[in-house]
Scaffold this active site. Structure first.
Site, PDB file in Angstrom:
ATOM      1  N   GLY A  60       0.112   4.816   2.189  1.00  0.00           N
ATOM      2  CA  GLY A  60      -0.359   3.995   1.072  1.00  0.00           C
ATOM      3  C   GLY A  60      -1.589   4.627   0.450  1.00  0.00           C
ATOM      4  N   VAL A 108       7.642   4.355   4.210  1.00  0.00           N
ATOM      5  CA  VAL A 108       7.335   4.153   5.641  1.00  0.00           C
ATOM      6  C   VAL A 108       8.339   3.243   6.341  1.00  0.00           C
ATOM      7  CG1 VAL A 108       4.857   4.620   5.381  1.00  0.00           C
ATOM      8  CG2 VAL A 108       5.690   2.251   5.223  1.00  0.00           C
ATOM      9  N   SER A 159      -6.134  -7.436   8.682  1.00  0.00           N
ATOM     10  CA  SER A 159      -6.624  -8.413   7.715  1.00  0.00           C
ATOM     11  C   SER A 159      -7.351  -9.515   8.479  1.00  0.00           C
ATOM     12  CB  SER A 159      -5.405  -8.976   6.980  1.00  0.00           C
ATOM     13  OG  SER A 159      -5.655 -10.253   6.444  1.00  0.00           O
ATOM     14  N   TYR A 210       2.794 -12.533   5.307  1.00  0.00           N
ATOM     15  CA  TYR A 210       1.651 -11.615   5.449  1.00  0.00           C
ATOM     16  C   TYR A 210       0.891 -11.923   6.744  1.00  0.00           C
ATOM     17  CZ  TYR A 210      -2.259  -8.722   3.771  1.00  0.00           C
ATOM     18  OH  TYR A 210      -3.218  -7.746   3.616  1.00  0.00           O
ATOM     19  N   ALA A 214       2.063 -13.350   9.460  1.00  0.00           N
ATOM     20  CA  ALA A 214       2.908 -12.917  10.583  1.00  0.00           C
ATOM     21  C   ALA A 214       2.829 -11.405  10.746  1.00  0.00           C
ATOM     22  CB  ALA A 214       4.351 -13.358  10.340  1.00  0.00           C
ATOM     23  N   LYS A 262       0.479  -9.225   9.710  1.00  0.00           N
ATOM     24  CA  LYS A 262      -0.814  -8.623  10.084  1.00  0.00           C
ATOM     25  C   LYS A 262      -1.176  -8.947  11.534  1.00  0.00           C
ATOM     26  CE  LYS A 262      -1.670  -6.346   6.320  1.00  0.00           C
ATOM     27  NZ  LYS A 262      -1.657  -4.884   6.338  1.00  0.00           N
TER      28      LYS A 262
HETATM   29  N1  LIG Z   1      -6.774  -5.811  -0.806  1.00  0.00           N
HETATM   30  C1  LIG Z   1      -7.060  -6.683   0.159  1.00  0.00           C
HETATM   31  O1  LIG Z   1      -7.651  -7.749  -0.048  1.00  0.00           O
HETATM   32  C2  LIG Z   1      -6.658  -6.379   1.555  1.00  0.00           C
HETATM   33  C3  LIG Z   1      -7.234  -7.135   2.595  1.00  0.00           C
HETATM   34  C4  LIG Z   1      -6.853  -6.879   3.892  1.00  0.00           C
HETATM   35  C5  LIG Z   1      -5.920  -5.902   4.136  1.00  0.00           C
HETATM   36  N2  LIG Z   1      -5.377  -5.196   3.114  1.00  0.00           N
HETATM   37  C6  LIG Z   1      -4.384  -4.195   3.428  1.00  0.00           C
HETATM   38  O2  LIG Z   1      -4.795  -2.945   2.941  1.00  0.00           O
HETATM   39  C7  LIG Z   1      -3.663  -2.117   2.736  1.00  0.00           C
HETATM   40  C8  LIG Z   1      -3.753  -1.467   1.369  1.00  0.00           C
HETATM   41  O3  LIG Z   1      -3.699  -2.441   0.394  1.00  0.00           O
HETATM   42  P1  LIG Z   1      -4.411  -2.354  -1.015  1.00  0.00           P
HETATM   43  O4  LIG Z   1      -5.180  -3.590  -1.171  1.00  0.00           O
HETATM   44  O5  LIG Z   1      -5.076  -1.046  -1.172  1.00  0.00           O
HETATM   45  O6  LIG Z   1      -3.134  -2.500  -1.971  1.00  0.00           O
HETATM   46  P2  LIG Z   1      -2.350  -1.472  -2.906  1.00  0.00           P
HETATM   47  O7  LIG Z   1      -3.285  -0.853  -3.864  1.00  0.00           O
HETATM   48  O8  LIG Z   1      -1.193  -2.253  -3.415  1.00  0.00           O
HETATM   49  O9  LIG Z   1      -1.877  -0.352  -1.904  1.00  0.00           O
HETATM   50  C9  LIG Z   1      -0.714  -0.470  -1.120  1.00  0.00           C
HETATM   51  C10 LIG Z   1      -0.202   0.921  -0.875  1.00  0.00           C
HETATM   52  O10 LIG Z   1       0.924   0.849  -0.003  1.00  0.00           O
HETATM   53  C11 LIG Z   1       1.910   1.733  -0.491  1.00  0.00           C
HETATM   54  N3  LIG Z   1       3.230   1.299  -0.036  1.00  0.00           N
HETATM   55  C12 LIG Z   1       3.803   0.068  -0.202  1.00  0.00           C
HETATM   56  N4  LIG Z   1       5.040   0.062   0.322  1.00  0.00           N
HETATM   57  C13 LIG Z   1       5.232   1.308   0.842  1.00  0.00           C
HETATM   58  C14 LIG Z   1       6.308   1.932   1.511  1.00  0.00           C
HETATM   59  N5  LIG Z   1       7.454   1.265   1.766  1.00  0.00           N
HETATM   60  N6  LIG Z   1       6.194   3.225   1.896  1.00  0.00           N
HETATM   61  C15 LIG Z   1       5.050   3.904   1.641  1.00  0.00           C
HETATM   62  N7  LIG Z   1       3.986   3.361   1.014  1.00  0.00           N
HETATM   63  C16 LIG Z   1       4.082   2.091   0.620  1.00  0.00           C
HETATM   64  C17 LIG Z   1       1.751   1.671  -2.008  1.00  0.00           C
HETATM   65  O11 LIG Z   1       2.234   2.848  -2.641  1.00  0.00           O
HETATM   66  P3  LIG Z   1       3.690   2.990  -3.315  1.00  0.00           P
HETATM   67  O12 LIG Z   1       4.021   1.676  -3.949  1.00  0.00           O
HETATM   68  O13 LIG Z   1       3.524   4.126  -4.266  1.00  0.00           O
HETATM   69  O14 LIG Z   1       4.598   3.356  -2.193  1.00  0.00           O
HETATM   70  C18 LIG Z   1       0.239   1.619  -2.132  1.00  0.00           C
HETATM   71  O15 LIG Z   1      -0.303   2.945  -2.124  1.00  0.00           O
HETATM   72  C19 LIG Z   1      -2.446  -3.033   2.924  1.00  0.00           C
HETATM   73  O16 LIG Z   1      -1.934  -2.867   4.220  1.00  0.00           O
HETATM   74  C20 LIG Z   1      -3.036  -4.410   2.788  1.00  0.00           C
HETATM   75  O17 LIG Z   1      -2.284  -5.386   3.462  1.00  0.00           O
HETATM   76  C21 LIG Z   1      -5.727  -5.404   1.835  1.00  0.00           C
END
Ligand SMILES: NC(=O)c1ccc[n+]([C@@H]2O[C@H](COP(=O)([O-])OP(=O)(O)OC[C@H]3O[C@@H](n4cnc5c(N)ncnc54)[C@H](OP(=O)(O)O)[C@@H]3O)[C@@H](O)[C@H]2O)c1
Length: 254
Positions: free
Chosen positions: A16, A67, A145, A158, A160, A162
């Protein structure tokens, strides 16, 4: 003392890597001295993130992979072995969310979220841990998270996923610990990214409640997370494993 937080000579894989947390994490790992492999499905976003890594004077590689697809992850691992060589750090960061409740969440959407957030991390660990075990060094960091240890209405799948991811990490900590590999989960609060920008806009009450029960009284920022990521990857964190480290301004303290 400062050197213990450096990552010189190490190579990190960031899944990601084109998104908010992944791109910021990749840049921070590079700033600490690591070369970085960026994995996601969308090449254009990965290119921008690779530019930020190279701007730190480190090497960057882009690998398009899904992934959730074992064959795609295996092909990515083969490509990385050929182009970048060893992998020391795996940041299992790829993730997706859904704002639906038990009553409106289609089963296939539930499965899809678990597939990306849990199975994706499992498949990547399966692909990259053998090299770490062989070299008796590795760091696996899962992107958890505040919902890794508690639930939230309308974040059914989500929550479940995390929690599953964090406990996958705890199990892997025992399996890989004897081989010099640590596995931890970063329990982040809300940071506005592409993942949730629209939700934050349309559900101000829910996010207002998150702020209200946060000791430090605000949502997170990418820079709140990246230092902890580097720490967990570094020698300074060598005796920390199987943990979920909450980076949430105190949200889970209440
Ligand atoms: N933002 C928050 O508030 C927050 C809080 C806690 C945890 N998180 C966690 O942080 C992580 C990153 O999230 P973010 O906030 O940075 O969101 P984001 O900008 O939407 O990033 C998600 C990334 O995951 C990639 N992705 C999704 N499905 C995929 C797949 N099947 N294979 C490979 N890559 C995949 C996407 O790229 P492509 O679509 O190009 O594949 C994107 O680069 C996530 O695990 C999220 O749950 C976020």
């Amino acid at each position: 003392m400062g050197d213990r937080f450096r990552l010189d000579g190490l190579t990190a894989v960031v899944t990601g890597g084109g998104g908010g947390v992944g791109a910021a994490g990749a840049e921070a790992l590079a700033q600490a001295g690591a070369d970085v492999v960026l994995i996601a499905r969308n090449r254009a976003k990965l290119e921008a993130a690779a530019g930020s890594v190279e701007a730190q004077g480190r090497r960057a590689w882009i690998v398009e992979a899904d992934v959730t697809d074992a064959a795609s992850v295996k092909a990515a691992a083969d490509q990385i072995a050929a182009e970048a060589g060893k992998v020391d750090i795996l940041f299992n960061n790829a993730g997706v969310t859904s704002p639906k409740t038990l009553f409106d969440l289609p089963p296939e959407e539930f499965r899809r979220i678990l597939d990306v957030n849990v199975s994706g991390a499992f498949l990547c660990a399966q692909a990259f841990a053998p090299g770490m075990v062989a070299r008796r060094f590795g760091r696996i960091i899962n992107m958890g998270s505040i919902l890794s240890g508690r639930g939230m209405a309308s974040r059914t799948a989500y929550s479940a996923s995390k929690a599953g991811l964090a406990n996958l990490g705890a199990a892997l900590a025992f399996e890989l610990g004897p081989h010099g590999v640590t596995v931890n989960t970063l329990g982040a609060t809300v940071v506005v990214t592409d993942l949730n920008r629209e939700l934050v806009r349309t559900q101000p009450e829910l996010y207002g409640q998150v702020v209200k029960r946060t000791a430090l009284g605000r949502l997170g920022e990418l820079a709140d997370l990246t230092g902890v990521l580097v720490f967990l990857a570094s020698d300074a964190a060598r005796f920390i494993t199987g943990q979920t480290l909450y980076v949430d301004g105190g949200y889970t303290a209440g």
